[in-house]
Scaffold this motif. Structure first.
Motif, PDB file in Angstrom:
ATOM      1  N   ALA A   1     -13.855   0.935   6.106  1.00  0.00           N
ATOM      2  CA  ALA A   1     -13.837   1.354   4.699  1.00  0.00           C
ATOM      3  C   ALA A   1     -15.244   1.327   4.095  1.00  0.00           C
ATOM      4  O   ALA A   1     -15.446   0.822   2.992  1.00  0.00           O
TER       5      ALA A   1
ATOM      6  N   TYR B   1       0.797  -1.234   0.000  1.00  0.00           N
ATOM      7  CA  TYR B   1       0.000   0.000   0.000  1.00  0.00           C
ATOM      8  C   TYR B   1       0.825   1.277   0.000  1.00  0.00           C
ATOM      9  O   TYR B   1       0.564   2.174  -0.825  1.00  0.00           O
ATOM     10  N   PRO B   2       1.801   1.396   0.858  1.00  0.00           N
ATOM     11  CA  PRO B   2       2.603   2.629   0.800  1.00  0.00           C
ATOM     12  C   PRO B   2       3.320   2.766  -0.535  1.00  0.00           C
ATOM     13  O   PRO B   2       3.458   3.870  -1.068  1.00  0.00           O
TER      14      PRO B   2
ATOM     15  N   GLU C   1      -3.969   8.385   2.752  1.00  0.00           N
ATOM     16  CA  GLU C   1      -4.331   7.494   1.660  1.00  0.00           C
ATOM     17  C   GLU C   1      -3.840   6.074   1.908  1.00  0.00           C
ATOM     18  O   GLU C   1      -4.554   5.102   1.654  1.00  0.00           O
ATOM     19  N   ILE C   2      -2.611   5.981   2.437  1.00  0.00           N
ATOM     20  CA  ILE C   2      -2.065   4.650   2.717  1.00  0.00           C
ATOM     21  C   ILE C   2      -2.946   3.921   3.727  1.00  0.00           C
ATOM     22  O   ILE C   2      -3.316   2.762   3.535  1.00  0.00           O
TER      23      ILE C   2
ATOM     24  N   THR D   1       0.900   3.995  -3.226  1.00  0.00           N
ATOM     25  CA  THR D   1       0.622   5.411  -3.023  1.00  0.00           C
ATOM     26  C   THR D   1       1.786   6.263  -3.506  1.00  0.00           C
ATOM     27  O   THR D   1       1.605   7.297  -4.167  1.00  0.00           O
TER      28      THR D   1
ATOM     29  N   ARG E   1      -9.061  -0.568   3.553  1.00  0.00           N
ATOM     30  CA  ARG E   1      -9.858  -1.201   2.509  1.00  0.00           C
ATOM     31  C   ARG E   1      -9.402  -2.646   2.299  1.00  0.00           C
ATOM     32  O   ARG E   1     -10.210  -3.551   2.130  1.00  0.00           O
ATOM     33  N   GLY E   2      -8.080  -2.815   2.348  1.00  0.00           N
ATOM     34  CA  GLY E   2      -7.545  -4.171   2.225  1.00  0.00           C
ATOM     35  C   GLY E   2      -8.044  -5.066   3.350  1.00  0.00           C
ATOM     36  O   GLY E   2      -8.424  -6.217   3.130  1.00  0.00           O
TER      37      GLY E   2
ATOM     38  N   PRO F   1     -15.483  -4.017  -0.234  1.00  0.00           N
ATOM     39  CA  PRO F   1     -15.426  -2.557  -0.414  1.00  0.00           C
ATOM     40  C   PRO F   1     -15.042  -2.219  -1.853  1.00  0.00           C
ATOM     41  O   PRO F   1     -14.536  -3.085  -2.563  1.00  0.00           O
TER      42      PRO F   1
ATOM     43  N   ASP G   1      -6.112   2.831   2.222  1.00  0.00           N
ATOM     44  CA  ASP G   1      -5.900   1.653   1.373  1.00  0.00           C
ATOM     45  C   ASP G   1      -5.783   0.390   2.212  1.00  0.00           C
ATOM     46  O   ASP G   1      -6.361  -0.649   1.884  1.00  0.00           O
ATOM     47  N   ILE G   2      -5.012   0.533   3.271  1.00  0.00           N
ATOM     48  CA  ILE G   2      -4.841  -0.638   4.136  1.00  0.00           C
ATOM     49  C   ILE G   2      -6.179  -1.033   4.748  1.00  0.00           C
ATOM     50  O   ILE G   2      -6.532  -2.215   4.798  1.00  0.00           O
TER      51      ILE G   2
ATOM     52  N   ALA H   1     -10.785  -4.570   5.089  1.00  0.00           N
ATOM     53  CA  ALA H   1     -12.216  -4.802   4.872  1.00  0.00           C
ATOM     54  C   ALA H   1     -12.427  -5.904   3.839  1.00  0.00           C
ATOM     55  O   ALA H   1     -13.308  -6.761   3.981  1.00  0.00           O
TER      56      ALA H   1
END
Lengths: 111, 516
Positions: free
Chosen positions: B10, A50-51, B43-44, A54, B50-51, A73, B47-48, B53
C-alpha cells in the motif's frame, strides 16, 4: 444446532447498523471502527470490515476522504452521506422494534 | 543469516523476512482469488492491504526494523482468512464436487484422521475407499509374518504428510480452486490450522535463533517420538487382543449351537461339547436351563466383545463411546456371574446323592472252561445309527463323557475292567451308578439304565452302549463291567466282523485293552 454459527449470523445482521451508528457522530477510519467493535465483541477478524465498508460506500451510504498518517499508509476516513443518515435512523427504529418484540417472545417463554 | 526483502505494501516500504514474505504473498493471493467475483474486489483488496500495512507499520520501530514470520502470522490471524472475511452469504459448494473425478490425485498421509501416522487414511482418500477396509487389510497383512508393519513403516517414511490446504485437496482429488481451498480452510480453522501454525512457528523460531523471539514450550522431538512409539505399541496390542478375541469368539460360537445328537460334536479338527445339549441334559426344565445358559453366554462373550470394542474404538476413534458401552457390559457381566453362582449350586444339588448297584452275571460255564470269548454285539439292543464322529469323540475322551442323544434316550459307552482272581471260575459283574438330588431318585436312575449282556456257553455278548431315558436327565449314569479272570484261564476278544460302525469297533478295541 451450531450455536457459533447462529451467533455469527446474528452479528452479521447488525454489523451494518453498528458501522453506520459509529459514523453518525464522528468520521472514522477502519482501525477506529475495528477497535470499537472489538471492544463490543461484535467482530472477530478485522478483514470482515473492509468488504462491508466498500459495499456501503458503493450503495451510497458512506463517503470517505483521504488523510495522510504519520508512519503509516494514508487512511480512508469515512463519513455518512445524507442517505446514510436517513438509513441509520430507520435502521435504529427497526432495531428497537426488533429488540422489543424478540424480548417479548423470550420473556414470555421464560415465565 | 536470513534473507531480507524490501516490499511495497500500500505504498509503504517494509523490510520483510523471506519466509514471511512468502506467507504474506500467499495470503494476498488467496484474498485476490476469493474476492475475484465480488463487486469492488479491487478496492476491498486495496483496503485490506492498507490495513495490513497499517498493522505492519505498528510492528516496526527504531530497534526492530524487519517484519518476521510471527508478525505476518499474527496479522493474518487478526485480519482473518478469506472465508471468515466474506460478509456475503456463504457460497454454494455443491458445484465443485462434480469435477472431483477429473482432478489429479496424489498420495499423502492424512494426519487429520490418523491413528498412527495417517498412512491408512491417506490411502483411503487416494483410493476413495472407506478407511476401515484399508486398516483391516493392514491388520491382515500384519499377521502374514509382519508384512503389514514393514509396508506401513516404508509408507510412513516415503509418503509425505498433507500439510497445506493444497496438498489436502490433492490428496482427496478435489480440484485446487478457490472454492475448495476456502471450504477446506473453513474446515480446519478450528483445529488443524492452529496446529500447523504452531509447528511452523516452532520450526521457524528455531531457525532464526539470532532474533530474540521468546521460546515457546513445545514438546521436544524426542518426546513426541516416544509418544508415537507408545501409540504404535498400544495400537498393535489393541489389534492383537481384538483379533485374538475375534478368533476365540469364532471358535466358541459352535459350542453354543445345538448339536442335535450328541453332547459332543466335531467341527474341523476340534471336539466341541455342545453347551445347549449339555445343559438340556442336566437341567430339569426350561427356566432352569435359561438360568444357566444365558448367564453363561454373558460370562464368556462379554469380555471378548469388550476387548474387540475397545480395540476397534482405539482404531476408529470412538474410544469414549466404547468405554461407555464397556461399562454397561461390565455391570451386565457381574450380574451374570451372580446368576451363574446361584445356578451352579442348584445344578450341584441335582448330583447330591449317588447310588451304586452291582449285579452278578450268571455264566453257563464250568470249571473245565479254560477260555471265555467276548463279543461286542450291537444287535442286543435297539441302538441308533451312529456316524464315525462318535468314534473320534469316544477316542478323544477315553470313553468318558460321550453321551449320545436320540429323541427320548441317551446312550453312553460302558467301561470294561478286568481283574485276576484266585477263584476257580470266571465271574462277570456289572456295576451301575447314578447320581440324583435324593437317594430315591438316584436309585430310580440306576434302575432305568438299560444294558444287555447275553451269555451263550463260553461266548459272552456285550452291548457296546447302555441307555437311559432322557427324562431322567444326565446324572452321571455309568455302567462298568468287571471281568474276574482266574489265574490259569484266559479271555479272548472275538472280533465281530459284522461291526460296521467305527464307534463299535473302537469300543471293541477298548474292551481288548482292558484284558490283561
Amino acid at each position: 444446532m451450531n450455536i457459533e454459527k447462529t451467533v455469527a449470523q446474528m452479528r452479521k445482521g447488525v454489523l451494518e447498523l453498528c458501522i453506520l451508528s459509529i459514523l453518525e457522530h464522528k468520521e472514522a477510519y477502519a482501525s477506529d471502527m475495528i477497535s470499537t467493535m472489538k471492544d463490543a465483541e461484535l467482530i472477530i477478524v478485522e478483514g470482515t470490515l473492509y468488504p462491508l465498508l466498500t459495499r456501503l460506500k458503493n450503495e451510497g451510504l458512506l463517503d470517505y476522504r483521504w488523510q495522510e498518517s504519520t508512519g503509516g499508509p494514508p487512511r480512508k476516513y469515512y463519513t455518512l452521506t445524507q442517505l446514510g443518515k436517513n438509513t441509520v435512523a430507520e435502521l435504529k427504529i427497526s432495531w428497537n422494534d426488533l429488540v422489543s418484540s424478540i424480548n417479548k417472545i423470550i420473556i414470555q417463554k421464560t415465565i | 543469516m536470513k534473507k531480507n526483502i524490501k516490499v511495497n505494501v500500500a505504498g509503504m516500504l517494509f523490510n520483510i523476512d523471506e519466509d514471511a514474505y512468502e506467507m504474506l504473498e500467499n495470503y494476498l493471493n488467496r484474498l485476490d482469488r476469493h474476492f475475484s467475483r465480488t463487486n469492488g474486489s479491487k478496492e476491498i483488496i486495496e483496503d485490506i492491504e492498507r490495513g495490513i500495512a497499517d498493522m505492519m507499520s505498528n510492528r516496526v520501530n527504531s530497534t526492530k526494523t524487519t517484519i518476521n514470520l510471527d508478525d505476518i502470522q499474527e496479522i493474518i490471524k487478526a485480519m482473518g482468512e478469506p472465508g471468515e472475511i466474506d460478509d456475503e452469504e456463504e457460497n454454494n459448494y455443491s458445484h465443485s464436487t462434480s469435477s472431483r473425478i477429473n482432478a489429479p490425485r496424489r498420495l499423502y498421509r492424512d494426519s487429520d484422521m490418523k491413528v498412527i501416522a495417517g498412512v491408512c487414511s491417506g490411502i483411503s482418500k487416494y483410493l476413495n475407499v472407506d478407511v476401515a477396509w484399508i486398516r483391516i487389510l493392514f491388520v491382515v497383512l500384519l499377521f502374514i509374518s509382519g508384512t503389514g508393519l514393514l509396508i506401513y513403516l516404508v509408507l510412513w517414511i516415503a509418503v509425505p504428510e498433507a500439510i497445506t490446504t493444497a496438498q489436502k485437496l490433492e490428496m482427496q482429488g478435489e480440484p485446487i480452486n478457490i472454492d475448495n481451498i476456502e471450504k477446506k480452510i473453513k474446515e480446519e480453522v478450528n483445529n488443524l490450522g492452529d496446529q500447523i501454525t504452531k509447528i511452523k512457528k516452532e520450526h521457524f523460531t528455531k531457525k532464526k535463533s539470532e532474533t530474540n523471539t521468546p521460546r515457546r514450550n513445545q514438546p521436544s522431538v524426542l518426546g513426541s517420538m516416544i509418544a508415537a512409539l507408545v501409540k504404535v505399541v498400544l495400537v498393535f496390542f489393541g489389534l492383537f487382543f481384538g483379533i485374538l478375541a475375534l478368533i476365540v469368539i469364532g471358535f466358541t460360537i459352535p459350542a453354543f449351537v445345538t448339536a442335535g445328537g450328541s453332547l459332543f460334536f466335531i467341527l474341523g479338527d476340534l471336539v466341541y461339547f455342545s453347551i445347549p445339549e449339555v445343559l438340556r441334559s442336566i437341567t430339569v426344565n426350561n427356566s432352569e436351563y435359561h438360568m444357566v445358559f444365558l448367564p453363561l453366554i454373558a460370562i464368556i462373550f462379554i469380555p471378548l466383545i469388550s476387548l474387540i470394542l475397545g480395540s476397534l474404538g482405539y482404531l476408529f476413534g470412538f474410544r469414549s463411546e466404547a468405554k461407555g458401552i464397556n461399562k454397561a457390559l461390565g455391570i451386565l457381566w457381574i450380574v451374570a456371574v451372580v446368576f451363574s453362582v446361584v445356578s451352579f449350586f442348584q445344578i450341584k444339588n441335582h448330583f447330591e446323592h449317588d447310588t451304586v448297584v452291582k449285579n452278578q452275571i450268571t455264566l453257563n460255564v464250568n470249571d473245565s472252561t479254560k477260555t471265555l470269548y467276548l463279543r461286542i454285539a450291537p444287535s442286543l439292543m435297539n441302538l441308533p445309527d451312529l456316524d464315525d464322529d462318535f468314534a473320534t469323540i469316544y477316542d478323544e475322551f477315553d470313553g468318558d463323557f460321550m453321551v449320545i442323544k436320540t429323541d427320548s434316550t441317551y446312550y453312553a459307552a460302558p467301561k470294561f475292567r478286568s481283574y485276576f482272581t484266585s477263584d476257580s471260575n470266571f465271574r462277570i459283574e456289572t456295576v451301575m451308578k447314578s447320581h440324583g438330588e435324593k437317594p430315591s431318585i438316584a436309585s430310580k436312575n440306576v434302575r432305568n439304565i438299560d444294558y444287555k449282556i447275553v451269555t451263550k456257553d463260553s461266548v459272552i455278548y456285550f452291548s457296546p452302549l447302555f441307555s437311559f431315558p432322557s427324562q431322567d436327565r444326565f446324572r452321571n449314569q455309568q455302567v462298568e463291567i468287571r471281568l474276574y479272570v482266574p489265574k490259569n484261564k484266559s479271555i479272548i476278544i472275538e472280533e465281530n466282523p459284522e461291526l460296521t460302525s467305527q464307534l463299535y469297533k473302537e469300543i471293541e478295541r477298548e474292551l481288548g485293552y482292558s484284558i490283561p
